[in-house]
Design an enzyme around this catalytic site. Structure first.
Site, mmCIF file in Angstrom:
data_model
loop_
_atom_site.group_PDB
_atom_site.id
_atom_site.type_symbol
_atom_site.label_atom_id
_atom_site.label_comp_id
_atom_site.label_asym_id
_atom_site.label_seq_id
_atom_site.Cartn_x
_atom_site.Cartn_y
_atom_site.Cartn_z
ATOM 1 C CG ASN A 1 -41.087 91.583 104.373
ATOM 2 O OD1 ASN A 1 -41.679 90.983 103.477
ATOM 3 N ND2 ASN A 1 -41.350 91.389 105.655
ATOM 4 N NE ARG B 1 -44.853 82.311 107.794
ATOM 5 C CZ ARG B 1 -44.274 83.439 107.376
ATOM 6 N NH1 ARG B 1 -42.966 83.430 107.098
ATOM 7 N NH2 ARG B 1 -44.966 84.546 107.248
ATOM 8 C CD GLN C 1 -41.520 82.426 113.731
ATOM 9 O OE1 GLN C 1 -40.567 82.130 113.031
ATOM 10 N NE2 GLN C 1 -42.355 83.391 113.402
ATOM 11 C CG HIS D 1 -39.432 85.387 111.401
ATOM 12 N ND1 HIS D 1 -40.684 84.838 111.244
ATOM 13 C CD2 HIS D 1 -39.069 85.806 110.161
ATOM 14 C CE1 HIS D 1 -41.064 84.921 109.981
ATOM 15 N NE2 HIS D 1 -40.100 85.521 109.312
#
Length: 385
Positions: free
Chosen positions: A147, A285, A314, A333
């Site tokens: 990705n 991050r 998260q 995210h």
């Protein structure tokens, strides 16, 4: 036979999709630079389907159960009474996504007496304590490059969204207004700006390549300098570290992994050295940027905008200060979890599992920890101290 514990995010609020906006995905021959796409023996899903949520199961159930393995899929991952905590005790394999990370702390790794393999369905294995994994002899792998382009596209979108003040302008339309002056009072052209990336690996370099047509001045810093021909082709200016780069940049994008060298890198001091009115993009991050320093820089006007899709923890709590700070373009995210990316990281996860169960080598580029040490991509990108 093995027990595979897979932690995925919840299904859509209105239920798992029965159809999609597009029919299928474009064909890709490979990744930039020549790395091949995931090559599992087969897949049991339709490319372009929602695979990263609980009902999607990364398309793994038929494959695993046909081999006699047990698959447990859950989104309940936090707290001592969570499904993840209970099932971890005798799990042989744990699969997690960066978007909904099941944090494998030293305590959890010690508790997981059968754990042999931790797989990141995506990129970024910092939710696994790598030092503890090394000590316990746990192999850590991720689907490298699956990705990277997805995230790079998201970065470019966020840069343009902040610089052109897109989100407030769109909000004006949704609210029935036509307040042009309000929309353009914070809108600028990206052309001519100085844009820098912290790290120029697969994502950072892809961002630089996509920004070149915008006629900007491109900068980068990385522990591994790019080849001279790449620097010349893109017109890049190299800086030895972030501290020497950011004072020259109107826009900075963070594309580095989280490890001890990068945690809190963008603290109050470093942000203060950025030009007034600079923009900061962080799809890497959250802990690379100090939470309070970002809020204060936006409230004071030193930063003109901050965007990203990474948070800590998260999922982010409802009262997280980044939800309400001014001039932000935050998303959950999602940058690396497009339907296109899910097809690749689900296929890559199956490829890793096939290798693991068949006793064949896992691709070197997928390895983060192996044989009691950092390995493959992990040795190139991470540090444990």
């Amino acid at each position: 036979m093995a027990k595979v514990l897979c932690v995925l995010y919840d299904d859509p609020v209105d239920g798992y999709p029965t159809g999609y906006a597009r029919d299928g995905l474009p064909h890709l021959d490979g990744y930039p630079g020549g790395q091949t796409l995931p090559t599992p023996q087969a897949i049991d899903f339709t490319p372009g389907a929602l695979l990263g949520s609980v009902s999607g199961e990364l398309g793994l159930r038929r494959f695993l159960e046909s081999r006699g393995h047990t698959l447990v899929v859950t989104s309940d991952k936090d707290g001592p009474e969570s499904v993840f905590e209970r099932e971890l005790v005798d799990a042989d394999v744990v699969i997690s996504q960066p978007f909904w990370p099941a944090y494998l702390t030293p305590e959890r790794i010690a508790k997981a007496r059968n754990l042999k393999l931790a797989v990141t369905a995506g990129i970024g294995s910092d939710h696994v304590d790598l030092a503890a994994a090394i000590e316990a002899g746990v192999t850590v792998a991720e689907v490298t490059y699956c990705n990277s382009i997805s995230v790079a596209e998201h970065v470019v979108m966020m840069i343009l969204g902040l610089v052109r003040n897109y989100l407030p302008a769109h909000r004006i339309v949704n609210e029935g207004g036509w307040h042009i002056a309000d929309a353009v009072a914070r809108s600028y052209d990206l052309e001519g700006m100085h844009v820098g990336t912290v790290a120029a690996g697969r994502i950072g370099l892809a961002v630089l390549r996509r920004l070149k047509p915008f006629d900007v001045h491109l900068h980068y810093t990385d522990r591994h300098r790019l080849p001279t021909e790449v620097e010349q082709d893109l017109g890049l200016t190299f800086h030895p570290d972030a501290a020497t780069m950011v004072p020259h940049c109107d826009v900075v994008t963070i594309n580095a992994p989280l490890h001890p060298e990068t945690e809190d890198l963008f603290n109050a001091h470093l942000i203060s050295t950025m030009p007034r009115g600079a923009y900061l993009i962080n799809t890497a991050r959250a802990k690379i940027a100090t939470q309070e320093a970002v809020v204060q820089a936006l409230e004071s006007g030193h930063l003109a905008g901050y965007a990203g899709d990474v948070w800590y923890p998260q999922p982010a709590p409802a009262n997280h200060p980044w939800r309400t700070m001014p001039h932000h373009g935050m998303t959950p995210h999602i940058s690396g979890s497009s339907l296109s990316a899910q097809t690749r990281y689900a296929a890559g996860t199956r490829e890793i599992l096939e290798n693991f169960f068949d006793g064949s080598p896992i691709r070197d580029e997928y390895l983060i920890v192996d044989g009691g040490k950092l390995a493959g991509t992990g040795a190139h990108s991470y540090s444990t101290r």
